[in-house]
Design a protein around this motif. Structure first.
Motif, PDB file in Angstrom:
ATOM      1  N   PRO A   1       0.828  -1.204   0.000  1.00 52.08           N
ATOM      2  CA  PRO A   1       0.000   0.000   0.000  1.00 52.08           C
ATOM      3  C   PRO A   1       0.864   1.256   0.000  1.00 52.08           C
ATOM      4  CG  PRO A   1       0.031  -0.973   2.188  1.00 52.08           C
ATOM      5  CD  PRO A   1       0.760  -1.921   1.289  1.00 52.08           C
ATOM      6  N   ALA A   2       0.467   2.234  -0.804  1.00 46.87           N
ATOM      7  CA  ALA A   2       1.192   3.494  -0.888  1.00 46.87           C
ATOM      8  C   ALA A   2       0.266   4.542  -1.481  1.00 46.87           C
ATOM      9  CB  ALA A   2       2.447   3.353  -1.751  1.00 46.87           C
ATOM     10  N   THR A   3       0.661   5.790  -1.346  1.00 51.55           N
ATOM     11  CA  THR A   3      -0.126   6.870  -1.915  1.00 51.55           C
ATOM     12  C   THR A   3       0.763   7.794  -2.722  1.00 51.55           C
ATOM     13  OG1 THR A   3      -1.855   8.515  -1.434  1.00 51.55           O
ATOM     14  CG2 THR A   3       0.070   8.494   0.032  1.00 51.55           C
ATOM     15  N   THR A   4       0.123   8.704  -3.458  1.00 51.60           N
ATOM     16  CA  THR A   4       0.809   9.727  -4.237  1.00 51.60           C
ATOM     17  C   THR A   4      -0.201  10.834  -4.499  1.00 51.60           C
ATOM     18  OG1 THR A   4       2.227  10.125  -6.169  1.00 51.60           O
ATOM     19  CG2 THR A   4       0.284   8.739  -6.513  1.00 51.60           C
ATOM     20  N   HIS A   5       0.161  11.820  -5.305  1.00 53.02           N
ATOM     21  CA  HIS A   5      -0.784  12.867  -5.702  1.00 53.02           C
ATOM     22  C   HIS A   5      -2.019  12.214  -6.312  1.00 53.02           C
ATOM     23  CE1 HIS A   5      -2.467  16.304  -7.863  1.00 53.02           C
ATOM     24  NE2 HIS A   5      -1.668  17.091  -7.148  1.00 53.02           N
ATOM     25  N   HIS A   6      -3.190  12.786  -6.061  1.00 50.45           N
ATOM     26  CA  HIS A   6      -4.422  12.140  -6.520  1.00 50.45           C
ATOM     27  C   HIS A   6      -4.442  11.945  -8.039  1.00 50.45           C
ATOM     28  CE1 HIS A   6      -6.402  15.833  -8.120  1.00 50.45           C
ATOM     29  NE2 HIS A   6      -5.722  16.443  -7.155  1.00 50.45           N
ATOM     30  N   LEU A   7      -3.749  12.808  -8.785  1.00 46.50           N
ATOM     31  CA  LEU A   7      -3.704  12.643 -10.242  1.00 46.50           C
ATOM     32  C   LEU A   7      -2.828  11.463 -10.665  1.00 46.50           C
ATOM     33  CD1 LEU A   7      -3.430  16.376 -11.414  1.00 46.50           C
ATOM     34  CD2 LEU A   7      -5.454  14.891 -11.449  1.00 46.50           C
ATOM     35  N   GLY A   8      -2.017  10.951  -9.748  1.00 49.34           N
ATOM     36  CA  GLY A   8      -1.129   9.846 -10.087  1.00 49.34           C
ATOM     37  C   GLY A   8      -1.536   8.513  -9.502  1.00 49.34           C
ATOM     38  N   LEU A   9      -2.686   8.461  -8.821  1.00 44.20           N
ATOM     39  CA  LEU A   9      -3.083   7.216  -8.159  1.00 44.20           C
ATOM     40  C   LEU A   9      -3.311   6.078  -9.150  1.00 44.20           C
ATOM     41  CD1 LEU A   9      -5.450   8.580  -5.362  1.00 44.20           C
ATOM     42  CD2 LEU A   9      -3.263   7.404  -5.023  1.00 44.20           C
ATOM     43  N   ASP A  10      -3.931   6.378 -10.289  1.00 42.19           N
ATOM     44  CA  ASP A  10      -4.155   5.331 -11.284  1.00 42.19           C
ATOM     45  C   ASP A  10      -2.831   4.808 -11.828  1.00 42.19           C
ATOM     46  OD1 ASP A  10      -6.873   5.539 -10.959  1.00 42.19           O
ATOM     47  OD2 ASP A  10      -7.202   6.773 -12.743  1.00 42.19           O
ATOM     48  N   GLY A  11      -1.902   5.725 -12.066  1.00 46.84           N
ATOM     49  CA  GLY A  11      -0.589   5.301 -12.540  1.00 46.84           C
ATOM     50  C   GLY A  11       0.148   4.470 -11.515  1.00 46.84           C
ATOM     51  N   LEU A  12      -0.011   4.819 -10.249  1.00 43.55           N
ATOM     52  CA  LEU A  12       0.613   4.037  -9.181  1.00 43.55           C
ATOM     53  C   LEU A  12       0.023   2.629  -9.148  1.00 43.55           C
ATOM     54  CD1 LEU A  12       2.628   4.280  -6.787  1.00 43.55           C
ATOM     55  CD2 LEU A  12       0.690   4.914  -5.351  1.00 43.55           C
ATOM     56  N   ALA A  13      -1.300   2.543  -9.253  1.00 37.88           N
ATOM     57  CA  ALA A  13      -1.962   1.237  -9.241  1.00 37.88           C
ATOM     58  C   ALA A  13      -1.537   0.393 -10.441  1.00 37.88           C
ATOM     59  CB  ALA A  13      -3.482   1.421  -9.222  1.00 37.88           C
ATOM     60  N   ALA A  14      -1.284   1.039 -11.578  1.00 38.52           N
ATOM     61  CA  ALA A  14      -0.899   0.305 -12.785  1.00 38.52           C
ATOM     62  C   ALA A  14       0.442  -0.399 -12.645  1.00 38.52           C
ATOM     63  CB  ALA A  14      -0.868   1.257 -13.980  1.00 38.52           C
ATOM     64  N   THR A  15       1.253   0.019 -11.672  1.00 38.65           N
ATOM     65  CA  THR A  15       2.545  -0.631 -11.443  1.00 38.65           C
ATOM     66  C   THR A  15       2.427  -1.846 -10.527  1.00 38.65           C
ATOM     67  OG1 THR A  15       3.117   0.697  -9.495  1.00 38.65           O
ATOM     68  CG2 THR A  15       3.675   1.617 -11.669  1.00 38.65           C
ATOM     69  N   GLY A  16       1.222  -2.112 -10.027  1.00 41.42           N
ATOM     70  CA  GLY A  16       1.040  -3.231  -9.113  1.00 41.42           C
ATOM     71  C   GLY A  16       1.043  -2.849  -7.652  1.00 41.42           C
ATOM     72  N   VAL A  17       1.108  -1.550  -7.375  1.00 41.78           N
ATOM     73  CA  VAL A  17       1.042  -1.055  -6.003  1.00 41.78           C
ATOM     74  C   VAL A  17      -0.425  -0.947  -5.588  1.00 41.78           C
ATOM     75  CG1 VAL A  17       1.509   0.953  -4.525  1.00 41.78           C
ATOM     76  CG2 VAL A  17       3.219   0.178  -6.183  1.00 41.78           C
ATOM     77  N   VAL A  18      -0.718  -1.168  -4.318  1.00 43.70           N
ATOM     78  CA  VAL A  18      -2.064  -0.968  -3.784  1.00 43.70           C
ATOM     79  C   VAL A  18      -2.203   0.523  -3.495  1.00 43.70           C
ATOM     80  CG1 VAL A  18      -3.706  -1.576  -1.983  1.00 43.70           C
ATOM     81  CG2 VAL A  18      -2.050  -3.282  -2.785  1.00 43.70           C
ATOM     82  N   ALA A  19      -2.823   1.257  -4.407  1.00 44.83           N
ATOM     83  CA  ALA A  19      -2.910   2.711  -4.304  1.00 44.83           C
ATOM     84  C   ALA A  19      -3.985   3.108  -3.294  1.00 44.83           C
ATOM     85  CB  ALA A  19      -3.214   3.309  -5.669  1.00 44.83           C
ATOM     86  N   ILE A  20      -3.587   3.903  -2.317  1.00 43.24           N
ATOM     87  CA  ILE A  20      -4.485   4.351  -1.252  1.00 43.24           C
ATOM     88  C   ILE A  20      -4.658   5.868  -1.354  1.00 43.24           C
ATOM     89  CG2 ILE A  20      -4.889   4.436   1.233  1.00 43.24           C
ATOM     90  CD1 ILE A  20      -4.810   1.587   0.165  1.00 43.24           C
ATOM     91  N   ASP A  21      -5.906   6.321  -1.389  1.00 43.70           N
ATOM     92  CA  ASP A  21      -6.179   7.755  -1.432  1.00 43.70           C
ATOM     93  C   ASP A  21      -6.234   8.287  -0.003  1.00 43.70           C
ATOM     94  OD1 ASP A  21      -6.864  10.313  -2.100  1.00 43.70           O
ATOM     95  OD2 ASP A  21      -8.875   9.848  -2.840  1.00 43.70           O
ATOM     96  N   ALA A  22      -5.052   8.587   0.542  1.00 44.53           N
ATOM     97  CA  ALA A  22      -4.930   9.088   1.917  1.00 44.53           C
ATOM     98  C   ALA A  22      -3.796  10.078   1.969  1.00 44.53           C
ATOM     99  CB  ALA A  22      -4.683   7.933   2.888  1.00 44.53           C
TER     100      ALA A  22
END
Length: 236
Positions: A154-175
């Motif tokens: 699980p990890a987070t990033t800027h809200h505009l990059g959450l989909d890109g983060l998830a596309a790498t196989g990371v569990v993207a968390i909006d926090a």
């Protein structure tokens, strides 16, 4: 001397922590400066218990930020065997216009170029070392993700990059901040302040974090997300 988890102490047994804030070509200034100043303040109000320094994967040099905003001096090399905390910022650049936008001046393009530097290898060493915490601000988590270092975590990033983060196989968390043990990630640029204060609380205790919070007149926002406790049946 060094404790069992690698934390340095002095002759009186007092903890001495080293935080290294990473600079790379195209970094976002606020991503780096906000946690650097908060962590440095934590050291100042505890008689040097924590030392913060700006570093690069290549060693001491002037490092240009993105968008030609400024440059900062890295005073040392990133050393996973010496550091207790490592903070990786995101990039300052143009926003992508599509999924395949990796222009040289775009944020994805700047972050992708870090893969051709010694940085990913050093960050892998950091994540492999027990007792060391790697933290990121904004797109810093994408540096780790694109290098394949945090797949499934699980990890987070800027809200505009959450989909890109998830596309790498990371569990993207909006926090605002996500704590996964030796990996602590923060969302957007101003969250670097929150990250710094949270790391102070986690490493040195709430009284130190509160004193730094008062010093900067900044109250942390949101709840730090951890993968513990009951799972909600309805997400707001």
């Amino acid at each position: 001397m060094v404790t069992s988890v690698g934390v340095t102490t002095n002759e009186e047994g007092l903890i001495r922590l080293l935080a290294q804030i990473v600079l790379f070509d195209g970094f976002d200034p606020l991503d780096a400066i906000a946690p650097y100043e908060v962590l440095a303040a934590g050291g100042a109000i505890t008689d040097g218990t924590l030392e913060a320094e700006l570093v690069s994967a290549e060693g001491p040099r002037q490092v240009p930020s993105g968008m030609s905003l400024l440059s900062l001096a890295a005073t040392a090399r990133l050393e996973p065997q010496r550091a207790d905390l490592i903070v990786v910022p995101g990039a300052a650049g143009s926003f992508p216009t599509g999924e395949d936008d990796v222009r040289d001046d775009s944020i994805p393009g700047i972050l992708a170029r870090t893969l051709d530097t010694p940085l990913p290898g050093l960050l892998k060493q950091a994540l492999d070392r027990p007792g060391l915490t790697v933290a990121t601000v904004c797109g810093g988590s994408l540096v780790l993700a694109m290098a394949g270092l945090i797949t499934g975590r699980p990890a987070t990033t800027h809200h505009l990059g959450l989909d890109g983060l998830a596309a790498t196989g990371v569990v993207a968390i909006d926090a605002r901040v996500v704590d996964d043990g030796d990996l602590v990630t923060a969302s957007s640029v101003t969250s670097g302040l929150d990250l710094g204060l949270y790391l102070l609380e986690r490493e040195l205790g709430p009284r130190v974090a509160h004193a730094a919070e008062r010093l900067f007149a900044h109250e942390r926002r949101g709840i730090v997300w951890r993968d513990t406790g009951l799972a909600p049946t309805v997400n707001g």
